[in-house]
Design a protein around this motif. Structure first.
Motif, PDB file in Angstrom:
ATOM      1  N   LEU A  64       3.264   2.188   7.524  1.00 30.82           N
ATOM      2  CA  LEU A  64       3.108   0.540   7.216  1.00 30.82           C
ATOM      3  C   LEU A  64       1.696   0.085   6.738  1.00 30.82           C
ATOM      4  CD1 LEU A  64       4.744  -1.928   6.576  1.00 30.82           C
ATOM      5  CD2 LEU A  64       4.189  -2.706   8.803  1.00 30.82           C
ATOM      6  N   PHE A  65       0.617   0.289   7.246  1.00 27.97           N
ATOM      7  CA  PHE A  65      -0.592  -0.132   7.004  1.00 27.97           C
ATOM      8  C   PHE A  65      -0.987   0.285   5.675  1.00 27.97           C
ATOM      9  CE2 PHE A  65      -5.158  -0.149   7.350  1.00 27.97           C
ATOM     10  CZ  PHE A  65      -5.466  -1.535   7.237  1.00 27.97           C
ATOM     11  N   SER A  66      -0.582   1.682   5.378  1.00 31.02           N
ATOM     12  CA  SER A  66      -1.147   2.125   4.048  1.00 31.02           C
ATOM     13  C   SER A  66      -0.369   1.494   3.149  1.00 31.02           C
ATOM     14  CB  SER A  66      -0.767   3.609   4.122  1.00 31.02           C
ATOM     15  OG  SER A  66      -1.080   4.089   2.565  1.00 31.02           O
ATOM     16  N   ALA A  82      -2.719  -8.021   9.420  1.00 29.74           N
ATOM     17  CA  ALA A  82      -2.733  -6.677  10.000  1.00 29.74           C
ATOM     18  C   ALA A  82      -4.146  -6.057  10.009  1.00 29.74           C
ATOM     19  CB  ALA A  82      -1.663  -5.873   8.995  1.00 29.74           C
ATOM     20  N   THR A  83      -4.609  -5.432  10.776  1.00 29.17           N
ATOM     21  CA  THR A  83      -6.029  -4.884  10.374  1.00 29.17           C
ATOM     22  C   THR A  83      -5.904  -3.500  11.185  1.00 29.17           C
ATOM     23  OG1 THR A  83      -6.673  -5.516  12.734  1.00 29.17           O
ATOM     24  CG2 THR A  83      -7.209  -6.758  10.815  1.00 29.17           C
ATOM     25  N   SER A  84      -6.541  -2.374  10.614  1.00 30.60           N
ATOM     26  CA  SER A  84      -6.566  -1.197  10.996  1.00 30.60           C
ATOM     27  C   SER A  84      -7.604  -0.284  10.350  1.00 30.60           C
ATOM     28  CB  SER A  84      -5.303  -0.320  10.827  1.00 30.60           C
ATOM     29  OG  SER A  84      -5.224   0.695  11.703  1.00 30.60           O
ATOM     30  N   THR A  85      -7.949   1.149  10.770  1.00 28.33           N
ATOM     31  CA  THR A  85      -8.525   2.096   9.797  1.00 28.33           C
ATOM     32  C   THR A  85      -7.433   2.977   9.391  1.00 28.33           C
ATOM     33  OG1 THR A  85      -8.703   3.086  11.962  1.00 28.33           O
ATOM     34  CG2 THR A  85     -10.703   1.983  10.944  1.00 28.33           C
ATOM     35  N   HIS A 129       3.703   2.801  16.863  1.00 30.72           N
ATOM     36  CA  HIS A 129       4.788   3.829  16.346  1.00 30.72           C
ATOM     37  C   HIS A 129       5.790   2.945  15.628  1.00 30.72           C
ATOM     38  CE1 HIS A 129       7.547   6.980  16.536  1.00 30.72           C
ATOM     39  NE2 HIS A 129       8.163   6.790  17.562  1.00 30.72           N
ATOM     40  N   HIS A 130       6.054   1.596  16.214  1.00 24.35           N
ATOM     41  CA  HIS A 130       7.099   0.782  15.623  1.00 24.35           C
ATOM     42  C   HIS A 130       6.551  -0.258  14.909  1.00 24.35           C
ATOM     43  CE1 HIS A 130       9.820   2.813  18.273  1.00 24.35           C
ATOM     44  NE2 HIS A 130       8.958   2.644  19.420  1.00 24.35           N
ATOM     45  N   ALA A 131       5.355   0.010  14.172  1.00 19.87           N
ATOM     46  CA  ALA A 131       4.746  -0.890  13.307  1.00 19.87           C
ATOM     47  C   ALA A 131       5.762  -1.637  12.439  1.00 19.87           C
ATOM     48  CB  ALA A 131       3.481  -0.368  12.506  1.00 19.87           C
ATOM     49  N   ARG A 132       6.561  -1.165  11.627  1.00 15.46           N
ATOM     50  CA  ARG A 132       7.311  -1.960  10.756  1.00 15.46           C
ATOM     51  C   ARG A 132       8.397  -2.889  11.615  1.00 15.46           C
ATOM     52  NH1 ARG A 132       7.198   0.461   5.665  1.00 15.46           N
ATOM     53  NH2 ARG A 132       6.484   2.572   5.586  1.00 15.46           N
ATOM     54  N   GLU A 133       8.797  -2.562  12.736  1.00  9.56           N
ATOM     55  CA  GLU A 133       9.634  -3.375  13.451  1.00  9.56           C
ATOM     56  C   GLU A 133       8.850  -4.395  14.077  1.00  9.56           C
ATOM     57  OE1 GLU A 133      10.658  -1.921  17.305  1.00  9.56           O
ATOM     58  OE2 GLU A 133      12.469  -3.032  17.445  1.00  9.56           O
ATOM     59  N   SER A 134       7.580  -4.458  14.351  1.00  7.90           N
ATOM     60  CA  SER A 134       6.984  -5.545  14.575  1.00  7.90           C
ATOM     61  C   SER A 134       6.376  -6.699  13.647  1.00  7.90           C
ATOM     62  CB  SER A 134       5.472  -4.977  15.489  1.00  7.90           C
ATOM     63  OG  SER A 134       5.569  -4.150  16.492  1.00  7.90           O
ATOM     64  N   ASN A 162      -2.605 -11.561  14.864  1.00 12.87           N
ATOM     65  CA  ASN A 162      -3.399 -10.497  14.266  1.00 12.87           C
ATOM     66  C   ASN A 162      -2.772  -9.079  15.045  1.00 12.87           C
ATOM     67  OD1 ASN A 162      -5.354  -8.591  13.390  1.00 12.87           O
ATOM     68  ND2 ASN A 162      -6.819  -9.468  15.003  1.00 12.87           N
ATOM     69  N   ILE A 163      -2.192  -8.483  13.949  1.00 14.89           N
ATOM     70  CA  ILE A 163      -1.476  -7.056  14.491  1.00 14.89           C
ATOM     71  C   ILE A 163      -2.677  -6.166  14.401  1.00 14.89           C
ATOM     72  CG2 ILE A 163       0.617  -5.532  14.365  1.00 14.89           C
ATOM     73  CD1 ILE A 163       2.114  -7.561  13.444  1.00 14.89           C
ATOM     74  N   ASP A 164      -3.418  -5.694  15.293  1.00 13.99           N
ATOM     75  CA  ASP A 164      -4.414  -4.843  15.214  1.00 13.99           C
ATOM     76  C   ASP A 164      -4.025  -3.420  15.379  1.00 13.99           C
ATOM     77  OD1 ASP A 164      -7.183  -4.205  14.839  1.00 13.99           O
ATOM     78  OD2 ASP A 164      -7.530  -4.572  16.973  1.00 13.99           O
ATOM     79  N   GLU A 165      -4.903  -2.541  14.765  1.00 10.19           N
ATOM     80  CA  GLU A 165      -4.776  -1.104  14.693  1.00 10.19           C
ATOM     81  C   GLU A 165      -3.262  -0.689  14.285  1.00 10.19           C
ATOM     82  OE1 GLU A 165      -7.027   0.842  14.580  1.00 10.19           O
ATOM     83  OE2 GLU A 165      -8.551   0.585  15.737  1.00 10.19           O
ATOM     84  N   ILE A 166      -2.673  -1.590  13.241  1.00 12.07           N
ATOM     85  CA  ILE A 166      -1.334  -1.278  12.998  1.00 12.07           C
ATOM     86  C   ILE A 166      -0.802   0.022  12.561  1.00 12.07           C
ATOM     87  CG2 ILE A 166      -1.684  -1.936  10.736  1.00 12.07           C
ATOM     88  CD1 ILE A 166       1.153  -3.646  10.857  1.00 12.07           C
ATOM     89  N   ALA A 167      -2.001   0.805  11.861  1.00 12.94           N
ATOM     90  CA  ALA A 167      -1.484   2.341  11.421  1.00 12.94           C
ATOM     91  C   ALA A 167      -1.440   3.011  12.588  1.00 12.94           C
ATOM     92  CB  ALA A 167      -2.609   2.710  10.629  1.00 12.94           C
TER      93      ALA A 167
END
Length: 534
Positions: free
Chosen positions: A230-232, A220-223, A203-208, A195-200
């Motif tokens: 990436l989250f969008s 992936a979870t976030s607001t 800073h390195h979300a795409r890499e993760s 669970n990659i939380d607050e992914i939005a």
């Protein structure tokens, strides 16, 4: 005791030592086995949750069942993250979208350990992880699993193998691990659930997201945090194969508008928040940004309209990093307006290849164009020996110069002297000045609608730093990738556009060279005439 009586046993009360009736106690003991089997059956997660109590963060001191196993709105959510290889959850603030899968990981570890001990099932230990944007936040989230485990009844609390700040391991080998976004350890391992939380906000979300490639179920979870992350892309269908579920606060029976409880909760949450904050955090609105930055305050949508290149020299700004290389380009028209033609944001491209593809795109889109380039001013300090990182592969100004000369077939002007002497505050002021209406009733800039990331940046990528005394200095929101396009644009604007200093800064020299200026003007006129531009 009849089976009906045994079924009605209150195991929580028995575990607490309540009740002195021997027959009742014996009945409760007899029912333990059946109750354990029911909790740790393959589909026993909702039933197991009835024994999970924790402090609800929105009601301090109040013990509640979490995460609301009787509420229907979680059913679809669980069906997605427990089955789909890739999933994303678009959620309102406070909807426990990160707690639920964390509890599922804890239950899976407990269940498999129980099955292995009880039935010698030989199931592989469960391996789950959670990742947030910083180590502190990751540990804070994992602490919820510790809290849940400690509150379980004794008969459900199976022995642990190890426990520390970043990991909970059951005696059977099941693991829940906390990672933070700057970490690389463990990403090559085969995890069952991540669970990659607050992914939005990473800073390195795409890499993760890419590096956890061997995770069986990845979530992936976030607001929201705008549309340039990436989250969008995940929740708006731009990444194939991702199942999306939405958790909006109106799905919660105690938060529905028009009800006494719902209206009270909404009033409490809206108190002290701006409309932008409410829309972003609770209404999942990707087009609203929190706070008014100075760019935002000066930005005028009237500046956005289609731009036609008139054959003038193109100024190209570059902000290069391996993770998020960005560029922005413009020309100055006959009215002295800075006409933003385009921009681009890419990911994980080596410098030679990036320069090659960027310069070829400019050359092919604008035939016979004359180009000048403003890289990051840090490259200028490298060029003059101001830093010891001059030879790094990702910051080599000689590579930019060499590829530009090869692609355009001539010596291309690379200028870093001007911007290198300016503070960021002064640079912002110059860019913002162009967004205003001049005395001739024309805006200082025209921005083509194709400059998507640039427009997003003007809408709020920079803002006043929280608690800053100097309110004239904006702070970049590092979690939004469009800031790299904004920086690239600023380098070019500050390097080449200074109305009070004339054309002298199109040259390497800082003083005006009249013959050379005249030659540039004459060459530009000939180029326009050959292209049939008046």
């Amino acid at each position: 005791m009849t089976p009906e009586v045994a079924e009605a046993v209150d195991l929580q009360a028995f575990d607490a030592g309540f009740g002195a009736d021997l027959q009742v106690i014996q009945a409760r003991q007899v029912s333990h086995d059946a109750e354990l089997e029911r909790c740790f059956a393959e589909d026993g997660f909702p039933y197991w949750l009835t024994y999970v109590t924790t402090e609800w963060e929105e009601a301090p001191g109040r013990t509640v069942i979490a995460p609301y196993p009787a509420f229907d709105f979680l059913t679809d959510y669980r069906a997605v993250y427990q089955v789909e290889p890739y999933s994303a959850t678009d959620k309102s603030r406070g909807m426990l979208a990160s707690t639920d899968p964390l509890l599922w990981d804890l239950w899976q570890g407990q269940r498999i350990a129980y099955q292995n001990v009880r039935h010698n099932a030989g199931l592989a230990p469960w391996r789950g992880f959670v990742q947030r944007q910083s180590e502190d936040f990751s540990i804070e989230l994992l602490a919820r699993a510790f809290d849940v485990y400690d509150r379980l009844p004794d008969w459900l609390r199976l022995p642990l193998g190890r426990r520390n700040l970043t990991m909970l391991e059951t005696a059977g080998g099941g693991i829940i691990r906390a990672f933070h976004a700057g970490e690389t350890a463990g990403r090559g391992d085969g995890w069952d659930h991540g669970n990659i939380d607050e992914i939005a906000f990473q800073h390195h979300a795409r890499e993760s997201w890419q590096s956890f490639d061997r995770v069986r179920l990845k979530q992936a979870t976030s607001t929201p945090r705008g549309r340039d992350n990436l989250f969008s892309d995940l929740v708006h269908g731009k990444v194939p194969g991702v199942a999306v579920v939405r958790l909006h606060y109106t799905q919660h029976p105690d938060r529905r508008p028009g009800t006494v409880l719902g209206d009270a909760w909404i009033a409490l949450k809206r108190s002290g928040k701006t409309e932008a904050q409410w829309q972003q955090e609770y209404e999942c609105n990707y087009d609203v940004f929190d706070g008014q930055g100075y760019y935002t305050a000066d930005y005028n949508s009237a500046c956005v309209r289609q731009v036609e290149w008139d054959g003038s020299m193109i100024s190209l700004g570059m902000d290069y990093s391996y993770l998020n290389p960005a560029a922005s380009w413009y020309f100055v028209n006959e009215h002295g307006q800075v006409c933003r033609l385009g921009c681009e944001l890419r990911h994980e491209v080596a410098l030679p290849r990036y320069c090659q593809e960027l310069f070829e795109r400019i050359r092919d889109t604008y035939p016979k164009c004359a180009v000048r380039i403003a890289p990051d001013p840090f490259r200028g300090r490298q060029h003059h020996g101001g830093t010891d990182q001059y030879d790094e592969a990702t910051t080599d100004i000689h590579t930019i110069q060499r590829v530009a000369n090869e692609v355009f077939g001539c010596k291309v002007l690379l200028s870093v002297n001007r911007t290198g002497r300016m503070t960021r505050k002064e640079g912002h002021r110059d860019v913002r000045r162009l967004l205003g209406l001049r005395e001739d009733n024309k805006f200082g800039t025209i921005i083509d609608p194709l400059c998507v990331e640039l427009i997003q940046g003007f809408a709020g990528a920079y803002g006043p730093k929280e608690g800053a005394i100097d309110t004239g200095l904006e702070e970049a929101d590092e979690r939004r990738e469009c800031i790299h396009v904004m920086d690239a644009d600023r380098y070019a604007v500050c390097e080449f556009v200074q109305a009070d200093r004339g054309l002298s800064h199109t040259l390497l020299e800082s003083t005006a060279n009249i013959p050379l200026i005249a030659e540039l003007v004459r060459a530009n006129a000939i180029r326009r005439e050959s292209m049939g531009v008046g």
